[in-house]
Motif scaffolding. Sequence first.
Motif, mmCIF file in Angstrom:
data_model
loop_
_atom_site.group_PDB
_atom_site.id
_atom_site.type_symbol
_atom_site.label_atom_id
_atom_site.label_comp_id
_atom_site.label_asym_id
_atom_site.label_seq_id
_atom_site.Cartn_x
_atom_site.Cartn_y
_atom_site.Cartn_z
ATOM 1 N N MET A 196 -9.047 -5.868 -11.086
ATOM 2 C CA MET A 196 -10.363 -5.555 -11.632
ATOM 3 C C MET A 196 -11.057 -4.496 -10.784
ATOM 4 O O MET A 196 -11.668 -3.558 -11.306
ATOM 5 C CB MET A 196 -11.220 -6.818 -11.690
ATOM 6 C CG MET A 196 -12.554 -6.609 -12.404
ATOM 7 S SD MET A 196 -13.721 -7.947 -12.156
ATOM 8 C CE MET A 196 -14.452 -7.461 -10.592
ATOM 9 N N LEU A 197 -10.987 -4.659 -9.466
ATOM 10 C CA LEU A 197 -11.588 -3.703 -8.545
ATOM 11 C C LEU A 197 -10.484 -3.049 -7.728
ATOM 12 O O LEU A 197 -9.733 -3.724 -7.022
ATOM 13 C CB LEU A 197 -12.594 -4.400 -7.621
ATOM 14 C CG LEU A 197 -13.796 -5.038 -8.332
ATOM 15 C CD1 LEU A 197 -14.632 -5.832 -7.344
ATOM 16 C CD2 LEU A 197 -14.646 -3.984 -9.031
ATOM 17 N N ARG A 198 -10.396 -1.746 -7.843
ATOM 18 C CA ARG A 198 -9.355 -0.976 -7.167
ATOM 19 C C ARG A 198 -10.013 -0.101 -6.111
ATOM 20 O O ARG A 198 -10.856 0.741 -6.437
ATOM 21 C CB ARG A 198 -8.609 -0.126 -8.204
ATOM 22 C CG ARG A 198 -7.606 0.850 -7.654
ATOM 23 C CD ARG A 198 -6.898 1.556 -8.814
ATOM 24 N NE ARG A 198 -6.066 2.657 -8.368
ATOM 25 C CZ ARG A 198 -6.288 3.941 -8.661
ATOM 26 N NH1 ARG A 198 -7.333 4.277 -9.418
ATOM 27 N NH2 ARG A 198 -5.493 4.883 -8.213
ATOM 28 N N VAL A 199 -9.642 -0.322 -4.856
ATOM 29 C CA VAL A 199 -10.191 0.475 -3.770
ATOM 30 C C VAL A 199 -9.304 1.698 -3.568
ATOM 31 O O VAL A 199 -8.085 1.572 -3.402
ATOM 32 C CB VAL A 199 -10.285 -0.342 -2.472
ATOM 33 C CG1 VAL A 199 -10.665 0.549 -1.293
ATOM 34 C CG2 VAL A 199 -11.310 -1.463 -2.636
ATOM 35 N N ILE A 200 -9.924 2.851 -3.617
ATOM 36 C CA ILE A 200 -9.210 4.124 -3.457
ATOM 37 C C ILE A 200 -9.623 4.694 -2.100
ATOM 38 O O ILE A 200 -10.754 5.148 -1.915
ATOM 39 C CB ILE A 200 -9.545 5.083 -4.615
ATOM 40 C CG1 ILE A 200 -9.180 4.428 -5.953
ATOM 41 C CG2 ILE A 200 -8.824 6.416 -4.446
ATOM 42 C CD1 ILE A 200 -9.700 5.151 -7.166
ATOM 43 N N ASP A 201 -8.706 4.648 -1.159
ATOM 44 C CA ASP A 201 -9.040 5.025 0.212
ATOM 45 C C ASP A 201 -7.975 5.914 0.835
ATOM 46 O O ASP A 201 -7.871 5.986 2.063
ATOM 47 C CB ASP A 201 -9.203 3.771 1.068
ATOM 48 C CG ASP A 201 -7.899 2.986 1.224
ATOM 49 O OD1 ASP A 201 -7.083 2.986 0.275
ATOM 50 O OD2 ASP A 201 -7.682 2.392 2.294
ATOM 51 N N GLU A 202 -7.196 6.575 0.012
ATOM 52 C CA GLU A 202 -6.119 7.426 0.530
ATOM 53 C C GLU A 202 -6.328 8.857 0.046
ATOM 54 O O GLU A 202 -6.192 9.123 -1.165
ATOM 55 C CB GLU A 202 -4.758 6.903 0.082
ATOM 56 C CG GLU A 202 -4.445 5.515 0.605
ATOM 57 C CD GLU A 202 -3.158 4.947 0.026
ATOM 58 O OE1 GLU A 202 -2.730 3.898 0.500
ATOM 59 O OE2 GLU A 202 -2.589 5.545 -0.907
ATOM 60 N N PRO A 203 -6.682 9.799 0.945
ATOM 61 C CA PRO A 203 -6.963 9.552 2.367
ATOM 62 C C PRO A 203 -8.375 9.009 2.534
ATOM 63 O O PRO A 203 -9.252 9.254 1.694
ATOM 64 C CB PRO A 203 -6.839 10.947 2.965
ATOM 65 C CG PRO A 203 -7.265 11.855 1.859
ATOM 66 C CD PRO A 203 -6.768 11.215 0.591
ATOM 67 N N PRO A 204 -8.631 8.269 3.637
ATOM 68 C CA PRO A 204 -9.983 7.752 3.868
ATOM 69 C C PRO A 204 -10.941 8.891 4.175
ATOM 70 O O PRO A 204 -10.558 9.922 4.726
ATOM 71 C CB PRO A 204 -9.790 6.839 5.086
ATOM 72 C CG PRO A 204 -8.573 7.375 5.771
ATOM 73 C CD PRO A 204 -7.684 7.898 4.688
#
Length: 468
Positions: free
Chosen positions: A350-358
Amino acid sequence: MPDTTKPEDRWDADWADAAAAVEDQVRDKGLRSVRVSFADQHGLLHGKVLDAAHVPQALRNGVAFPGSLLTKDTGGQYAFRIWEPDGGPTLASAMGARDMVMVPDPTTFRVLPWLDGTGWLLSDLYSVEGAPIVLSTRRICTEAHRKLTERGMRLRAGLEIEFHLYRLDEHSGEHRRIHQGWDLLAEDYSDQIEPLLEPIQRHLTALGLPPRTIETELGPSQVELTFAPADGVELADQAVLIRAAVKQIARRHGLHATFMCRPEHDDAFPSGWHLHQSVAAVDDGRNLFAPTVPGETLSEMARHYLGGLLAHAEESCLLTTPTITGYKRYRPHKVAPDRIVWSRQHRGAMLRVIDEPPGPATRIENRAGDPAANPYLYLASQILSGLDGIDSRIEVPPPSEMPYEAEAGPLLPRTLGDAIDAFDRSAFYRNALGDEIVDYLVTLKRSEWSRFSGTVTDWEQREYYDTF
């Protein structure tokens, strides 16, 4: 109508300057008319077309409309008793279909590129006495975002919305698919439908809302548009205008665009509204979600914000997914969520964290949204839930790489009826929005759910008519 909505009552100098700039543009561009509109409780535009000569007066005094428009469900049926208080649900501010006032926001002015000599203004809602209409969803979103800005923060959100686009057959009236589907991002399909999408791209760009990408989605006749990030209410305004513009432009070119989650033909694949969000510092624009500790996925504040989104996901569904059809999208292994869970990169969560690249682009993508959601309520739900996560320091569980498994998290509501009940009993939303707003939205959606529950569907007819 009494002159009760004057600029000095609610505008600062910047707004007065913006109003003067609108008048200058109307005159200099030789516009014949201006649409003065507001987004209703469903996120759909209603309003009036004004002769250009009356725009200065409208900017100062507003434009009256019958308050009964706020009492109707998605089918145009009255959800409230407004003619006689006979014991059913009433809405005092709209009794007798009394007047309310659209007061145009001059900062929203645009010229319609697909219609000669016509401008467009979005409005806030007031009573004829000049008091803000509490139930206005644009106001609800504005008040939620103000809670962020008072802390020196602002929401940055990106619109990524899917819809279906069909050719209209002039003779049969049928809707025919524009591509066959089942080949995500196929270049051949993109080339095939380019002549159909070119007017939409061109006019949205001229409207000041250029699509960042145009994509052929997985399902037949399914398309996705993505747009650059914007701040808070501005993003919601853009979403309202984009949906209306796409439908209007399509209609003028023999097409039908629908933001219904899943139309019942051509083996349609469900559409979603993926809302990318982060929080930025007002003073310098820093992304406050970006981790400050090497190896971390999110900043500490962002983890608590994420915790708030998870904690209030069930009760927020009425605001993120307000249609009956939207809940038929929550199915496992369908590139859509079915559980309240977060993950890094996994598109089934449901919640997708997009941290690439931070860094500056670190963000949270909510994949639960319905393309038909009211943008103001969708954004308000995220802001209020995230802020509660920050204030309550809500912790998050570890991310899941198997978001469809039972251990990953609780199920999302399975029906609109379940979502209504969750919102109705929500102490969080009754505190954050107030009983009046919660009861108002619950009454509207119960009207819709009740009508659906009492209707015999095509499925029932096929299943039972000959069998029994």
